[in-house]
Design a protein around this motif. Sequence first.
Motif, PDB file in Angstrom:
ATOM      1  N   HIS A 123      43.541  29.448  45.670  1.00 58.68           N
ATOM      2  CA  HIS A 123      43.020  30.274  44.568  1.00 58.68           C
ATOM      3  C   HIS A 123      42.641  31.669  45.087  1.00 58.68           C
ATOM      4  O   HIS A 123      41.647  31.823  45.799  1.00 58.68           O
TER       5      HIS A 123
ATOM      6  N   SER B 193      33.132  36.737  33.473  1.00 54.91           N
ATOM      7  CA  SER B 193      32.753  35.646  34.353  1.00 54.91           C
ATOM      8  C   SER B 193      33.976  35.160  35.136  1.00 54.91           C
ATOM      9  O   SER B 193      35.057  35.016  34.564  1.00 54.91           O
ATOM     10  N   GLY B 194      33.792  34.949  36.436  1.00 49.48           N
ATOM     11  CA  GLY B 194      34.882  34.441  37.267  1.00 49.48           C
ATOM     12  C   GLY B 194      35.831  35.521  37.764  1.00 49.48           C
ATOM     13  O   GLY B 194      36.842  35.215  38.393  1.00 49.48           O
ATOM     14  N   SER B 195      35.499  36.787  37.529  1.00 53.09           N
ATOM     15  CA  SER B 195      36.427  37.855  37.926  1.00 53.09           C
ATOM     16  C   SER B 195      36.346  38.177  39.421  1.00 53.09           C
ATOM     17  O   SER B 195      37.175  38.923  39.942  1.00 53.09           O
ATOM     18  N   GLY B 196      35.313  37.642  40.111  1.00 53.58           N
ATOM     19  CA  GLY B 196      35.231  37.832  41.561  1.00 53.58           C
ATOM     20  C   GLY B 196      34.099  38.757  42.003  1.00 53.58           C
ATOM     21  O   GLY B 196      34.014  39.111  43.184  1.00 53.58           O
ATOM     22  N   LYS B 197      33.207  39.115  41.087  1.00 49.15           N
ATOM     23  CA  LYS B 197      32.142  40.085  41.399  1.00 49.15           C
ATOM     24  C   LYS B 197      31.225  39.577  42.520  1.00 49.15           C
ATOM     25  O   LYS B 197      30.983  40.286  43.497  1.00 49.15           O
ATOM     26  N   SER B 198      30.709  38.371  42.345  1.00 47.81           N
ATOM     27  CA  SER B 198      29.773  37.837  43.354  1.00 47.81           C
ATOM     28  C   SER B 198      30.491  37.606  44.676  1.00 47.81           C
ATOM     29  O   SER B 198      29.917  37.842  45.748  1.00 47.81           O
ATOM     30  N   THR B 199      31.729  37.151  44.613  1.00 45.77           N
ATOM     31  CA  THR B 199      32.484  36.919  45.851  1.00 45.77           C
ATOM     32  C   THR B 199      32.654  38.237  46.612  1.00 45.77           C
ATOM     33  O   THR B 199      32.491  38.281  47.836  1.00 45.77           O
TER      34      THR B 199
ATOM     35  N   GLU C 258      23.342  39.783  40.577  1.00 46.51           N
ATOM     36  CA  GLU C 258      22.785  39.381  39.274  1.00 46.51           C
ATOM     37  C   GLU C 258      21.283  39.102  39.380  1.00 46.51           C
ATOM     38  O   GLU C 258      20.826  37.995  39.084  1.00 46.51           O
TER      39      GLU C 258
HETATM   40  N1  LIG Z   1      32.742  28.692  47.333  1.00 42.10           N
HETATM   41  C1  LIG Z   1      33.735  28.661  46.434  1.00 42.10           C
HETATM   42  N2  LIG Z   1      34.720  27.750  46.507  1.00 42.10           N
HETATM   43  C2  LIG Z   1      35.735  27.726  45.612  1.00 42.10           C
HETATM   44  N3  LIG Z   1      35.857  28.610  44.585  1.00 42.10           N
HETATM   45  C3  LIG Z   1      34.901  29.536  44.461  1.00 42.10           C
HETATM   46  C4  LIG Z   1      33.802  29.621  45.368  1.00 42.10           C
HETATM   47  N4  LIG Z   1      33.021  30.671  44.985  1.00 42.10           N
HETATM   48  C5  LIG Z   1      33.611  31.213  43.886  1.00 42.10           C
HETATM   49  N5  LIG Z   1      34.737  30.532  43.580  1.00 42.10           N
HETATM   50  C6  LIG Z   1      35.647  30.843  42.467  1.00 42.10           C
HETATM   51  O1  LIG Z   1      35.996  32.204  42.568  1.00 42.10           O
HETATM   52  C7  LIG Z   1      36.102  32.798  41.288  1.00 42.10           C
HETATM   53  C8  LIG Z   1      35.241  34.043  41.222  1.00 42.10           C
HETATM   54  O2  LIG Z   1      33.886  33.647  41.309  1.00 42.10           O
HETATM   55  P1  LIG Z   1      32.706  34.713  41.334  1.00 42.10           P
HETATM   56  O3  LIG Z   1      31.420  33.937  41.370  1.00 42.10           O
HETATM   57  O4  LIG Z   1      32.953  35.698  42.403  1.00 42.10           O
HETATM   58  O5  LIG Z   1      32.892  35.412  39.928  1.00 42.10           O
HETATM   59  P2  LIG Z   1      31.896  36.343  39.122  1.00 42.10           P
HETATM   60  O6  LIG Z   1      32.719  37.447  38.571  1.00 42.10           O
HETATM   61  O7  LIG Z   1      30.736  36.699  39.981  1.00 42.10           O
HETATM   62  O8  LIG Z   1      31.433  35.373  37.939  1.00 42.10           O
HETATM   63  P3  LIG Z   1      30.024  35.250  37.164  1.00 42.10           P
HETATM   64  O9  LIG Z   1      29.865  36.513  36.377  1.00 42.10           O
HETATM   65  O10 LIG Z   1      30.226  34.052  36.279  1.00 42.10           O
HETATM   66  O11 LIG Z   1      28.970  35.045  38.208  1.00 42.10           O
HETATM   67  C9  LIG Z   1      35.748  31.724  40.274  1.00 42.10           C
HETATM   68  O12 LIG Z   1      36.928  31.153  39.781  1.00 42.10           O
HETATM   69  C10 LIG Z   1      34.969  30.724  41.110  1.00 42.10           C
HETATM   70  O13 LIG Z   1      35.108  29.424  40.585  1.00 42.10           O
END
Ligand SMILES: Nc1ncnc2c1ncn2[C@@H]1O[C@H](COP(=O)(O)OP(=O)(O)OP(=O)(O)O)[C@@H](O)[C@H]1O
Length: 246
Positions: free
Chosen positions: A14, A36-42, A166
């Motif tokens: 993924h 949500s899930g766009s990758g911001k926190s990652t 957040e």
């Molecule tokens: N440790 C992990 N293992 C597997 N997948 C992960 C992990 N951390 C995040 N993901 C996946 O990576 C993608 C991006 O997650 P992320 O938390 O970065 O999104 P986001 O934009 O911060 O979302 P949100 O606004 O909901 O917090 C999501 O599909 C999530 O399920």
Amino acid sequence: MLEVRNLRKAFGTHEVLKDISFSMRKGEVVAIIGPSGSGKSTLLRCLNQLESASGGTITIDGLTIHADHRLRRQELMALRRKAGMVFQSFNLFPHMTVLRNISLPQERVLGRSRAEADKRSLALLERVGLVDKAGQYPARCSGGQQQRIAIARALALDPQVMLFDEPTSALDPEVGLEVLAVMKELADAGMTMVVVTHEMHFAETVSDRVLLMADGHILEDGPSKEVMRNPKSERAKRFLHAVLNR
Ligand SMILES: Nc1ncnc2c1ncn2[C@@H]1O[C@H](COP(=O)(O)OP(=O)(O)OP(=O)(O)O)[C@@H](O)[C@H]1O
């Protein structure tokens, strides 16, 4: 001061971050928004190496991290000092007083004496309006107060950049405003900040610049008001229309 080049991150097959590049000046405040899930926190977690990237480089205040080189412990410590992090869930030590929560990392990481650390902690508690809580345990503080303490703790290590993941999502809106006010003061004082947020008002009015992410890409990158009011891509328009009701 901060430069991200061709950053990629995959969890298994993924791909969560797909070729992310941007740079920031000292004193700039950047909000990262998007669905949500766009990758911001990652992305934020890669910046201080809570997640290791799959490709690309990150440079923070002269320290460059290459995705294909494991950091030595010393480099990781140096990076964590440069980049202070504030999480959604505060992460204070429950068995320590508020003062100890802020002083202990200074003693451990910076080698400050207890007296020096306590002096700095009290000044920071004053700055976030909580000096009267110094001797209390975190459980006796509200969520908003705990988050302000977490901000003081991160500031205590004299970071070059503050990363916020957040920081108000777990708080009632009213209490969240107290935290946002502290963040605005920090921004006004010239702190370099990266803020992953669902607070569109903060993104539009406090940050200098907005990065709008979707599906692991940066779709928009520009001055806050420009991105928020006149996004170029259809995906960004749809997202902003949904969250702003415009
Ligand atoms: N440790 C992990 N293992 C597997 N997948 C992960 C992990 N951390 C995040 N993901 C996946 O990576 C993608 C991006 O997650 P992320 O938390 O970065 O999104 P986001 O934009 O911060 O979302 P949100 O606004 O909901 O917090 C999501 O599909 C999530 O399920």
